[in-house]
Design an enzyme around this catalytic site. Structure first.
Site, PDB file in Angstrom:
ATOM      1  N   GLY A 103     -81.190 -10.184   3.926  1.00 57.39           N
ATOM      2  CA  GLY A 103     -82.662 -10.174   3.931  1.00 57.39           C
ATOM      3  C   GLY A 103     -83.228  -9.024   3.125  1.00 57.39           C
ATOM      4  O   GLY A 103     -84.210  -9.183   2.385  1.00 57.39           O
ATOM      5  N   GLY A 136     -80.488 -15.381   7.573  1.00 53.64           N
ATOM      6  CA  GLY A 136     -79.135 -14.834   7.531  1.00 53.64           C
ATOM      7  C   GLY A 136     -79.135 -13.394   7.989  1.00 53.64           C
ATOM      8  O   GLY A 136     -80.017 -12.971   8.753  1.00 53.64           O
ATOM      9  N   SER A 137     -78.165 -12.645   7.511  1.00 59.75           N
ATOM     10  CA  SER A 137     -77.992 -11.273   7.983  1.00 59.75           C
ATOM     11  C   SER A 137     -79.102 -10.358   7.455  1.00 59.75           C
ATOM     12  O   SER A 137     -79.753 -10.650   6.445  1.00 59.75           O
ATOM     13  CB  SER A 137     -76.639 -10.758   7.499  1.00 59.75           C
ATOM     14  N   ARG A 177     -78.607  -7.589   6.052  1.00 55.92           N
ATOM     15  CA  ARG A 177     -78.158  -7.131   4.728  1.00 55.92           C
ATOM     16  C   ARG A 177     -78.677  -8.079   3.641  1.00 55.92           C
ATOM     17  O   ARG A 177     -79.252  -7.649   2.639  1.00 55.92           O
ATOM     18  CB  ARG A 177     -76.614  -7.097   4.710  1.00 55.92           C
ATOM     19  N   GLU A 185     -85.855 -14.666   8.155  1.00 56.35           N
ATOM     20  CA  GLU A 185     -85.405 -14.824   9.543  1.00 56.35           C
ATOM     21  C   GLU A 185     -84.017 -14.209   9.609  1.00 56.35           C
ATOM     22  O   GLU A 185     -83.056 -14.808   9.168  1.00 56.35           O
ATOM     23  CB  GLU A 185     -85.337 -16.309   9.924  1.00 56.35           C
ATOM     24  N   CYS A 201     -78.737 -16.388  16.306  1.00 60.95           N
ATOM     25  CA  CYS A 201     -79.592 -15.217  16.105  1.00 60.95           C
ATOM     26  C   CYS A 201     -80.219 -14.805  17.431  1.00 60.95           C
ATOM     27  O   CYS A 201     -80.543 -13.646  17.643  1.00 60.95           O
ATOM     28  CB  CYS A 201     -80.661 -15.527  15.067  1.00 60.95           C
TER      29      CYS A 201
HETATM   30  P1  NAD Z   1     -75.298 -14.216   5.553  1.00 56.59           P
HETATM   31  O1  NAD Z   1     -76.399 -13.224   5.357  1.00 56.59           O
HETATM   32  O2  NAD Z   1     -73.925 -13.787   5.253  1.00 56.59           O
HETATM   33  O3  NAD Z   1     -75.575 -15.516   4.645  1.00 56.59           O
HETATM   34  C1  NAD Z   1     -76.750 -16.283   4.788  1.00 56.59           C
HETATM   35  C2  NAD Z   1     -77.099 -16.958   3.489  1.00 56.59           C
HETATM   36  O4  NAD Z   1     -77.538 -15.978   2.536  1.00 56.59           O
HETATM   37  C3  NAD Z   1     -75.935 -17.684   2.816  1.00 56.59           C
HETATM   38  O5  NAD Z   1     -76.420 -18.891   2.280  1.00 56.59           O
HETATM   39  C4  NAD Z   1     -75.505 -16.723   1.705  1.00 56.59           C
HETATM   40  O6  NAD Z   1     -74.882 -17.356   0.636  1.00 56.59           O
HETATM   41  C5  NAD Z   1     -76.835 -16.133   1.305  1.00 56.59           C
HETATM   42  N1  NAD Z   1     -76.799 -14.798   0.700  1.00 56.59           N
HETATM   43  C6  NAD Z   1     -76.004 -13.761   1.031  1.00 56.59           C
HETATM   44  N2  NAD Z   1     -76.325 -12.658   0.329  1.00 56.59           N
HETATM   45  C7  NAD Z   1     -77.369 -13.009  -0.480  1.00 56.59           C
HETATM   46  C8  NAD Z   1     -78.167 -12.313  -1.442  1.00 56.59           C
HETATM   47  N3  NAD Z   1     -77.945 -11.036  -1.743  1.00 56.59           N
HETATM   48  N4  NAD Z   1     -79.162 -12.992  -2.047  1.00 56.59           N
HETATM   49  C9  NAD Z   1     -79.410 -14.285  -1.753  1.00 56.59           C
HETATM   50  N5  NAD Z   1     -78.680 -14.996  -0.867  1.00 56.59           N
HETATM   51  C10 NAD Z   1     -77.680 -14.374  -0.226  1.00 56.59           C
HETATM   52  O7  NAD Z   1     -75.441 -14.732   7.064  1.00 56.59           O
HETATM   53  P2  NAD Z   1     -74.470 -15.686   7.915  1.00 56.59           P
HETATM   54  O8  NAD Z   1     -73.232 -14.942   8.268  1.00 56.59           O
HETATM   55  O9  NAD Z   1     -74.356 -17.020   7.260  1.00 56.59           O
HETATM   56  O10 NAD Z   1     -75.366 -15.912   9.234  1.00 56.59           O
HETATM   57  C11 NAD Z   1     -75.408 -15.040  10.306  1.00 56.59           C
HETATM   58  C12 NAD Z   1     -76.652 -14.190  10.313  1.00 56.59           C
HETATM   59  O11 NAD Z   1     -77.815 -15.003  10.223  1.00 56.59           O
HETATM   60  C13 NAD Z   1     -76.831 -13.403  11.600  1.00 56.59           C
HETATM   61  O12 NAD Z   1     -77.272 -12.105  11.295  1.00 56.59           O
HETATM   62  C14 NAD Z   1     -77.910 -14.187  12.349  1.00 56.59           C
HETATM   63  O13 NAD Z   1     -78.633 -13.426  13.305  1.00 56.59           O
HETATM   64  C15 NAD Z   1     -78.759 -14.636  11.232  1.00 56.59           C
HETATM   65  N6  NAD Z   1     -79.569 -15.799  11.603  1.00 56.59           N
HETATM   66  C16 NAD Z   1     -80.895 -15.606  11.850  1.00 56.59           C
HETATM   67  C17 NAD Z   1     -81.690 -16.675  12.239  1.00 56.59           C
HETATM   68  C18 NAD Z   1     -83.159 -16.468  12.523  1.00 56.59           C
HETATM   69  O14 NAD Z   1     -83.873 -17.459  12.564  1.00 56.59           O
HETATM   70  N7  NAD Z   1     -83.644 -15.258  12.721  1.00 56.59           N
HETATM   71  C19 NAD Z   1     -81.136 -17.953  12.370  1.00 56.59           C
HETATM   72  C20 NAD Z   1     -79.772 -18.124  12.098  1.00 56.59           C
HETATM   73  C21 NAD Z   1     -79.009 -17.023  11.707  1.00 56.59           C
END
Ligand code: NAD
Length: 498
Positions: A238, A233-234, A236, A255, A289
């Site tokens: 991570g 995910g983002s 932030r 990731e 991503c």
């Molecule tokens: P997001 O960070 O908003 O959410 C991702 C997941 O994390 C969700 O399931 C959310 O509920 C959970 N989450 C959020 N805050 C959390 C916390 N503090 N503790 C634990 N879990 C938490 O991301 P998004 O908007 O769903 O996805 C987009 C982002 O993901 C982009 O930055 C993209 O580059 C990245 N991404 C990276 C990869 C990779 O392999 N590098 C692949 C896909 C997406």
């Protein structure tokens, strides 16, 4: 029928009847902005983890090739359910049909990979300095693995983790994005079909889905019974997960965001470059991503390339991802469209010149026209990952300068160079070349393949999933020494008689 109604009816067809709640987060489709019932969030997280721990105690005793058989069956069930799952990806994440199918194909591919892996969890044997001893490294199952996934790869990323975790002897707890819970429930139902065919040696709770938002992810990340948290995910998110898991000395596999560049040199095949740019900058409406966000082009070919890209962008079919002709579907929601608008305004403020696109399309759903902006330098907006289809174009004169620009952002996921020069290609791939986890020559930055490990450096989190030796993250390494002599040589030069 609205898109979300169709999603619910596919779910029903797969035999899933989720519990719904009166209040809470409505299920939604970005395709037409339609909303459906809210799902009941998982309340008993403690019970989920306890069940996973119990499953681990049984699953680690099942031989790895037998564990691979479960993943093989899962791959078969995925093949049978491919059309339904792909359609759900389209309806819930807004991907065009071919991308939805491609995502499920990645799940199938990683299952195939993991089945082979289940017979190749190799350790080393080592010569011991002590007579009559042998030493070896053995890879042991680790324990429950928490997978937190993002909306934009609602199923493939879980499969990358789950297929490896399962053959490694680890149960999986899945906290999918709150934006794509239906696809996760459907995937679990497909997995359950594989389990039903597998037989009794698969314990209950081998794979569990947690419905919930960020708070559920936070609570599970803090749970010391989960040795590995794999979060996508983002940046932030991570950072938060990394700190929580590190505080209890757990292991995290992250990731995160990308800000991927393409360097185009004077010798590049511009036909190939145009196609690669279009695919990697606008595919999934810029919500990968690995999306191409920065085009670093040599001054001498900049005008020619920009002109051709402008023409290609003007004819891009943006619209309902279910329609065969659509190449660009919607953004995930209104917030994403606002972030797109804000980034474009900031780019202009920072000296950018709009080349093409940038408008919002009317109607239901957050549809936008992918944009190209020419920038004078890598300003703040260029260095930031805006999860939308914006391509920043910058020019350079010397190749070393281009590599420096490519590396001068906080993210380090994917990168590529288009060149016919062996010197430039090899320099790009050298120790002083690209600093990203993925470096490509004459192919764009997006479109991962299962065989290689996937992941990036710097703000991307440093994790590696999927292929190569990524499986080692899901196991613990044990160095074992066996003394088959009648002596007890403790260590070289040490005498200890009692
Ligand atoms: P997001 O960070 O908003 O959410 C991702 C997941 O994390 C969700 O399931 C959310 O509920 C959970 N989450 C959020 N805050 C959390 C916390 N503090 N503790 C634990 N879990 C938490 O991301 P998004 O908007 O769903 O996805 C987009 C982002 O993901 C982009 O930055 C993209 O580059 C990245 N991404 C990276 C990869 C990779 O392999 N590098 C692949 C896909 C997406």
């Amino acid at each position: 029928m609205t898109a979300i109604d169709e999603a619910w009816s596919i779910l029903k067809g797969l035999g899933v009847t989720p519990r719904t709640a009166e209040a809470g987060r409505a299920s939604r489709s970005p395709v037409d902005g339609s909303a459906g019932p809210a799902l009941t969030e998982t309340a008993d997280l403690d019970g989920i983890v306890a069940c996973s721990v119990a499953a681990f105690h049984a699953w680690r005793r099942v031989p790895a090739p037998r564990r691979g058989e479960l993943v093989r069956l899962f791959g078969e069930e995925l093949r049978a359910a491919k059309a339904d799952l792909a359609r759900l990806v389209t309806l819930e994440a807004g991907k065009i049909t071919s991308e939805g199918l491609g995502e499920v194909q990645e799940m199938i591919d990683v299952c195939d990979f993991a089945v082979g892996l289940s017979r190749q969890l190799y350790g080393l044997t080592l010569p011991s300095e002590r007579p009559g001893h042998h030493m070896r490294e053995t890879w042991q199952p680790l324990g429950p693995v928490l997978v937190i996934s993002a909306f934009n790869f609602p199923v493939a990323v879980w499969a990358w983790n789950a297929a490896l975790a399962l053959v490694c002897g680890d149960p999986v707890i899945w906290k999918p994005s709150e934006k794509t819970p239906l696809t996760a429930l459907a995937t679990q139902a497909v997995f359950d079909r594989a389990l039903a065919r597998f037989g009794g040696d698969a314990p209950e709770g081998l794979s569990q889905v947690v419905i919930g938002g960020r708070e559920a992810g936070e609570a599970l990340s803090a749970d010391a019974r989960i040795p590995l948290v794999s979060a996508t995910g983002s940046t932030r998110m991570g950072r938060a997960v990394a700190q929580t898991v590190a505080a209890r000395l757990g292991r995290s596999l992250l990731e995160l965001g990308g800000n991927n560049a393409m360097i185009v040199t004077p010798s590049a095949d511009l036909d190939m470059a145009v196609r690669a740019v279009a695919f990697s900058a606008v595919g999934t409406c810029g919500q990968r991503c690995t999306t191409l966000r920065r085009l670093l082009v040599h001054e001498d070919v900049a005008e020619a390339l920009i002109g051709r890209l402008k023409a290609a962008y003007e004819s891009l079919p943006v619209g309902d991802p279910r329609e065969e002709g659509s190449l660009v579907g919607p953004l995930i929601d209104a917030d994403a469209a606002e972030a797109f608008d804000r980034a474009l305004a900031q780019a202009v403020d920072e000296g950018g010149e709009m080349i093409v696109g940038g408008a919002r399309l009317g109607g239901d759903g957050a549809y936008v026209r992918p944009a190209i902006v020419r920038m004078p330098a890598q300003t703040a907006v260029v260095r930031h990952e805006t999860f939308a289809p914006i391509l920043y174009v910058l020019t350079w004169r010397e190749f070393d300068q281009a590599v420096e620009m490519q590396n001068a952002v906080p993210q380090g996921l994917s990168s590529c160079v288009f060149t016919d020069s062996v010197r430039e290609a090899e320099a790009f791939l050298s120790a002083w070349g690209s600093d990203c986890g993925i470096a490509n020559v004459n192919i764009g930055p997006s479109g991962a393949e299962i065989g290689g490990a996937f992941g990036g450096e710097k703000d991307t989190g440093g994790g590696r999933e999927s292929g190569s030796d990524a499986w080692k993250a899901y196991m613990r390494r044990q160095t074992q020494t066996v003394n088959f002599s009648r002596d007890l040589p403790l260590a070289q030069g040490v005498k200890f008689e009692v």
